[in-house]
Structure formats: structure tokens, C-alpha cells
Enzyme design. Structure first.
Site, mmCIF file in Angstrom:
data_model
loop_
_atom_site.group_PDB
_atom_site.id
_atom_site.type_symbol
_atom_site.label_atom_id
_atom_site.label_comp_id
_atom_site.label_asym_id
_atom_site.label_seq_id
_atom_site.Cartn_x
_atom_site.Cartn_y
_atom_site.Cartn_z
ATOM 1 N N TRP A 1 2.357 1.516 -3.203
ATOM 2 C CA TRP A 1 1.568 1.847 -4.532
ATOM 3 C C TRP A 1 1.464 3.530 -4.520
ATOM 4 C CZ3 TRP A 1 -2.899 5.016 -4.453
ATOM 5 C CH2 TRP A 1 -3.547 4.835 -5.790
ATOM 6 N N HIS A 2 1.550 4.100 -3.304
ATOM 7 C CA HIS A 2 1.513 5.617 -3.178
ATOM 8 C C HIS A 2 2.722 6.421 -3.743
ATOM 9 C CE1 HIS A 2 -1.992 4.792 -0.473
ATOM 10 N NE2 HIS A 2 -2.344 6.020 -1.000
ATOM 11 N N GLY A 3 3.611 5.686 -4.082
ATOM 12 C CA GLY A 3 4.880 6.353 -4.688
ATOM 13 C C GLY A 3 6.049 5.612 -4.597
ATOM 14 N N PHE B 1 -0.210 9.559 -8.740
ATOM 15 C CA PHE B 1 -0.116 8.208 -7.894
ATOM 16 C C PHE B 1 -0.452 7.245 -9.021
ATOM 17 C CE2 PHE B 1 -0.778 10.421 -3.755
ATOM 18 C CZ PHE B 1 0.732 10.686 -3.726
ATOM 19 N N THR C 1 0.891 -1.200 0.028
ATOM 20 C CA THR C 1 -0.119 0.022 0.153
ATOM 21 C C THR C 1 0.959 1.201 0.094
ATOM 22 O OG1 THR C 1 -1.721 -1.239 1.391
ATOM 23 C CG2 THR C 1 -2.040 1.053 1.333
#
Lengths: 461, 182
Positions: free
Chosen positions: A316-318, A461, A313
Site C-alpha cells: 500500500w505504501h508504494g 502514497f 500494508t
């Protein structure tokens, strides 16, 4: 093209909505597909090719899975398709991060191509993955029409910032949908509400948060004010965008699931993640956490599952270590709530539990918003008084006085009260509600005409 | 008692649609299409990487090319303080950099090239976006020409380089920069 731009609001959206409304039913998906490609090409002409590859690859994979009967063959098709999707995501989003990490750690000189990140790649890749996994599981039938499938992957309302829409949720609407005048009106209301959240609240809160972050030294209260402003900014920014996506979906005849449920009212971090970016949490739950065994395993394995999901997670954001740290921070908090503090938390009064959760989430946003670890460490230090310029100072009082109304109104909008009032008003006095929405749109337009500060935090993102 | 029949087949097999598909021929066709798509993806990735990469040249070459470009002679070469004053960011994390700007506060012309790692260029790119926003906020209400120039600002990332230009001759400055790194 961002939703909160005059070009989008006053040229693109009306033209597309009108074209969609006037098009014969069988051509509507084609119109929507063309409009979505236009929308994407406006900002990322080069990467339209990548998105079209994703469409073609996953479309053929769906048909291939539908035609294959042998489980081993189906498994091989799925594994290959997932691997290619992740390889594309990995190369275009994480290659630079990986190379920099390897070069830094091992003293290598691997080339870093500095590729710009394709907008929305994480969102459309996850949508495509959900489709092929569901087809593999047999819970969804393969889509025989390339146009319908391409419409699902590229649909402009949720293309660049979600919510992540599962194919099964809109399968029926792709074939047959109705956009009544009432739906268009409700959708438009939601679009204006989202726009107001973004333009009137998030952008102005962003100015406060940026001003605090730019200061070389902060008092403890200034640091908390800046962090709180960022927490509010990211909420109104992202939930505003989601509101606009849901509203536009409704105007087109689609029913997208909600992506936020007043997350800052959560009594625990666990509950926060049930209310924040619900479509992403749901995706990881359905396609990673449960297949790993979820919580129906031993404690050790469960902890490992949570760590894996939250590491992913975060990533996934960066493509940056602060996002990894942010994911692990939540993994630790969730594990602690599950096995250590959960019972004690449930006995706390609502106000105390909510305040505690808010503090933890706000600290999380400090980690999230600082890619530079020294800046992150310095800011976290200010929050607890390390290196801070005292407990409170003139700058804090000035910032508080200047933004008191904004912060108070933003805090009010974090709860359901105002929205419920608006819904009651719309039901009982529709003419008054219409005037209010028109005024809100005029205010947003005025801000967009005169203001230049209009970043969008979740765009990359 | 009701008798429950339990299938002996594994769950994945039970759930798999038992359609009589087009068979092996169709599978082969799908496989060929997917291999073709993969080949197209690789070609596409090579093109994108090629378009974004830059030759590693001595920075003095870029400096000379930009200095000789039309319109730059009317601008001042900025030192570190001048850079920091305009960009509100230090150029020191970069390997090398150059910036030319005008002393006239009504003249928005400026050109900058920086070479560095991705993190340094990311920070600088954010700083110049802020600079552009601030300049736009200043000139939006009354400086029609300045506003147009700012809205036409050129910002490019190529390999380890970041290029930024605002001005009547921004296109020519960009060409001069690209000629060095291609």
C-alpha cells in the site's frame, strides 16, 4: 497543491473556509465538493477524471447494494465493485512495478507506460472500499445524494494523505454539521501546529537525514543520527499533515478521528502500530485481518494472516520491493512479539522497552526510505559497523552540534508533555496562546518564503 | 428461563437490509450505468496511456532536434563530468542522455533529455528536483529573472524519456523533443 504552501495557506484555505461558512446549509456540501475538485485539479488535472469515476462507480454500487435483497446477488455486486476498485488502483499504481518485475524476472519486454501516480489514489480508493463493504454488511445505509457521496470521497483535507475516514464516522456530519467560532478557532490552532511540525521540524530534520544519506561513507554514529533524523522527519511530516487535515475538518464542522498517538513512546512494535497511522491500521484490521479470521484461528493460520496483512500494508505504501520487505519486516517482528518475545518484553522497564522499539522502528525506516537495495544494504551495514568509517567521526560531531537543539526539541515533541502544556495555556491564558500561535504561523510563513526544501513524504502514497 | 430465539438464516442475510427496493428494473438500470462507467474508464485509461507514451526513436534524432532548437547553440554540450557536476547524479544508469548548459553561472538555462528504465528515470527526476531547489535557493533573493525561469522549468516524463528544460526558449525545446517522440 500542498498544505504547506503559501498559495494554499493564504489564498485557497481562507477563500474556501469563507465560502463554506457563508453558504446556505443545504449548499455547503456542494461548495466543499467544488473546492475539493479545485484543490485536486490544481496538481492533477488529468486524474480528476479518475477520481470522478471512483465517485460514480461506488455511488451506484451503494445504491445497487441497497436495492438488492438476495445474498448471492449482493455478494456478486460487492465482488465486482471491489475488483474494479482494486483493478483501477492496480493499474495506475502497480502496473509499472509489475511489468518491471516480470520483464526483469522472465526477460519479457512488456511495455511500461511510466504513468505518473494519481495523488491520493490509495486513500480515496480505501475510503470508497470501506463504504461499499459497510453497505454490503448492512452497517451503513447507501447514500442517496451523489453530491454528499462525492463530498465524502473528494474532501480536500484528507484527500491526498489521509487520515482514511470511514463513511460511517462522518455520515451524520455530511447531512448536518455545525462549525461554531470555537470549533473554527480550535481547528485553526491544530492547522498551525501541524504546519509547524511540517515546516519547522520535518523540513529541517529532512536536510540532516538527506545529508547523511548522500554521504558515500558514514561512521556508525553518523548512520544512526541520519536514520533517527529520518524517523523524526517522517513522523513530523505525516503527523503534521494529519494534524492539518483534522484541524481543517474541524473548521468545516467534521470530526475526523486521530491518526497518531505519540507512536515513538510505544513499548513494543505491536503498540507502535496501534499509535502510528491509526486509520490505515484500523482499515486493514476491519476489512482484511478480521475477515481472514484475525487471531481466532490456529497459530499457522494466524501467522499467515499477519503475513498477508503486512505484505499488503507494505505494498500500500508504494510499488517497490523495499516496501514489500518493510511490510514483511513488521510481520516478522509482530509474529515474534506475539509468540516468542512478548512476555519478556512486557517485563522490561519502560525505558528499555521503548528504546528497543525505537531501534527496531528506526531500522524499519531505513528499509522504507531506500528503494535501491544496494544503498539500503550499505546503510544497514553502516548501522552495525560494516563498511563504516569508524564508530564516530568529525562529521558526526559536527552534525550533532549543528542540530542538537533541533533534535532535542523534536524529541520533546514526540511526547504528550508539550501538547498538554499548550492545551493548559490555551485554557488559562487564551490571549498568550493566541500570541504564541500567531508567532508560530509567522515563523512558518517566513520559512516558506525563504526556504525551498519542502518535500512531502506521504504525498505519493 | 428466558427463551432465546435464534434465527436460522445466515448472518449476512440477517444483516442485509430487507427493504422493498425498486426491484429488478432498478437493478437493470444500475447495471447499465455501471457498464457505461466501465466503458468510460477504459476509454479514459487508453487516453491517459496514449498521452504518456512515447515513440521509441533513435536517440540521435532527439539529439539533433534539440541541438537545432532556438537558443541551444549558445549553450555547451556537457560531458559526463559536467552532467554529474550539475545534477549531482551520474547519467550512467540511463541508456542514453544529452545535456546542454551555460558556462555563465548567472545563466540558468539548461536542457536535458534522458532515456532509460523507470528506476533510472526516477532517480534522475529526484536529482533534477534537487537541482531546481538548489538553484532556486541561490537565485531567490536577488535573481528575479533567473527565479522566474527556474519556476517555469519544464519537467516531462514520456514513456522511457525524461525531459527537463530551464530557459527563455524552454517551450520551444519542449516542442522539439515532443515532435521527435510523437
Amino acid at each position: 497543491m500542498v498544505f504547506s504552501s503559501l498559495h494554499f495557506l493564504y489564498i485557497y484555505l481562507p477563500v474556501v473556509m469563507l465560502a463554506h461558512l457563508l453558504a446556505p446549509r443545504r449548499l455547503r456540501n456542494g461548495v466543499l465538493l467544488a473546492a475539493s475538485l479545485w484543490f485536486y485539479a490544481w496538481g492533477e488535472p488529468v486524474y480528476v477524471g479518475l477520481m470522478l469515476f471512483s465517485v460514480a462507480w461506488n455511488y451506484v454500487t451503494g445504491l445497487q447494494l441497497g436495492a438488492a435483497a438476495r445474498p448471492s446477488r449482493r455478494k456478486a455486486i460487492l465482488a465486482g465493485a471491489v475488483a474494479v476498485n482494486l483493478a483501477v488502483l492496480g493499474f495506475f499504481k502497480y502496473y509499472g512495478f509489475l511489468v518491471q518485475t516480470l520483464n526483469g524476472a522472465l526477460g519479457l519486454r512488456l511495455p511500461d507506460y511510466n504513468l505518473p501516480l494519481p495523488i491520493g489514489i490509495s486513500f480515496y480508493t480505501f475510503q470508497a472500499l470501506s463504504y461499499i463493504i459497510d453497505v454490503y454488511r448492512g452497517t451503513t445505509k447507501p447514500q442517496p445524494s451523489l453530491v454528499d457521496f462525492a463530498t465524502y470521497i473528494t474532501m480536500f483535507p484528507q484527500l491526498v494523505a489521509g487520515p482514511i475516514v470511514k463513511y460511517a464516522d462522518i455520515e451524520a456530519q455530511l447531512q448536518k454539521r455545525r462549525a461554531t467560532l470555537a470549533q473554527v478557532g480550535q481547528g485553526l490552532e491544530r492547522v498551525i501546529l501541524g504546519l509547524a511540525k511540517k515546516v519547522l521540524l520535518a523540513n529541517n530534520l529532512g536536510l540532516l537525514a538527506d545529508a547523511m544519506r548522500a554521504a558515500p561513507r558514514l561512521s556508525v554514529l553518523s548512520a544512526w543520527l541520519g536514520a533517527a533524523a529520518y524517523a523524526l522527519q517522517i513522523y513530523f511530516d505525516f503527523s503534521g499533515y494529519s494534524d492539518m487535515a483534522i484541524g481543517m475538518g474541524r473548521m468545516l464542522g467534521f470530526g475526523f478521528a486521530e491518526n497518531f498517538d505519540y507512536p515513538y513512546r510505544a513499548r513494543s512494535v505491536t503498540e507502535f502500530w496501534r499509535r502510528w497511522h491509526i486509520s490505515l491500521s484500523g482499515w486493514f484490521r476491519d476489512y482484511v485481518y478480521i475477515p481472514l479470521g484475525g487471531n481466532r484461528v490456529g497459530i499457522g493460520r494466524h501467522i499467515l494472516n499477519l503475513l498477508a496483512v503486512w505484505l499488503l500494508t507494505g505494498l500500500w505504501h508504494g510499488a517497490s520491493w523495499n516496501f514489500v520487505l518493510w511490510g514483511l519486516y513488521y510481520a516478522v517482528l509482530l509474529i515474534a512479539e506475539k509468540y516468542v518475545t512478548g512476555r519478556a518484553l512486557s517485563k522490561l522497564p519502560d525505558g528499555v522497552a521503548r528504546a528497543l522499539t525505537l531501534v527496531l522502528v528506526t531500522v524499519g525506516w531505513v528499509i522504507f526510505s531506500n528503494t535501491d537495495f544496494s544503498a539500503m544494504g550499505r546503510y544497514l551495514g553502516f548501522l552495525v559497523g560494516i563498511g563504516a568509517g569508524g564508530f564516530a567521526d568529525g562529521a558526526f560531531l559536527y552534525a550533532l552540534r549543528s542540530n542538537a537543539l533541533l533534535i532535542a526539541f523534536a524529541a520533546l515533541c514526540c511526547g504528550p508533555g508539550l501538547r498538554q502544556w499548550q492545551l493548559r495555556l490555551t485554557g488559562r491564558l487564551p490571549a498568550v496562546a493566541l500570541v504564541l500561535f500567531a508567532a508560530l504561523l509567522a515563523a512558518c510563513t517566513a520559512y516558506l518564503v525563504h526556504g525551498s526544501y519542502n518535500p512531502f513524504l506521504y504525498f505519493r502514497f | 428461563m428466558t427463551e432465546h430465539r435464534v434465527s436460522a438464516r445466515p448472518a449476512a442475510q440477517r444483516r442485509a437490509p430487507q427493504r422493498r427496493g425498486p426491484g429488478a428494473g432498478a437493478q437493470r438500470r444500475y447495471a447499465i450505468v455501471k457498464w457505461a462507467l466501465l466503458a468510460a474508464l477504459i476509454a479514459y485509461a487508453v487516453l491517459v496511456v496514449g498521452a504518456n507514451s512515447a515513440r521509441n526513436v533513435d536517440f540521435s534524432v532527439i539529439r539533433s532536434a534539440i541541438a537545432a532548437a532556438p537558443g541551444v547553440s549558445g549553450l555547451n554540450a556537457l560531458d559526463e563530468n559536467g552532467f554529474q557536476e550539475r545534477m549531482d547524479a551520474s547519467p550512467t544508469p540511463c541508456e542514453d542522455w544529452l545535456m546542454f548548459g551555460s558556462d555563465d553561472i548567472m545563466d540558468v538555462s539548461e536542457v536535458m533529455v534522458a532515456k532509460g528504465n523507470a528506476a533510472a528515470l526516477d532517480d534522475l527526476e529526484s536529482a533534477l528536483q534537487r537541482r531546481l531547489e538548489a538553484q532556486l535557493a541561490v537565485f531567490r533573493s536577488y535573481g528575479v529573472n533567473q527565479k522566474d525561469l527556474l519556476e517555469g522549468a519544464r519537467v516531462l516524463r514520456r514513456g522511457d524519456y525524461l525531459f527537463y528544460a530551464v530557459g527563455e526558449s524552454a517551450d520551444q525545446w519542449e516542442d522539439a523533443f515532443l515532435a521527435c517522440i510523437r
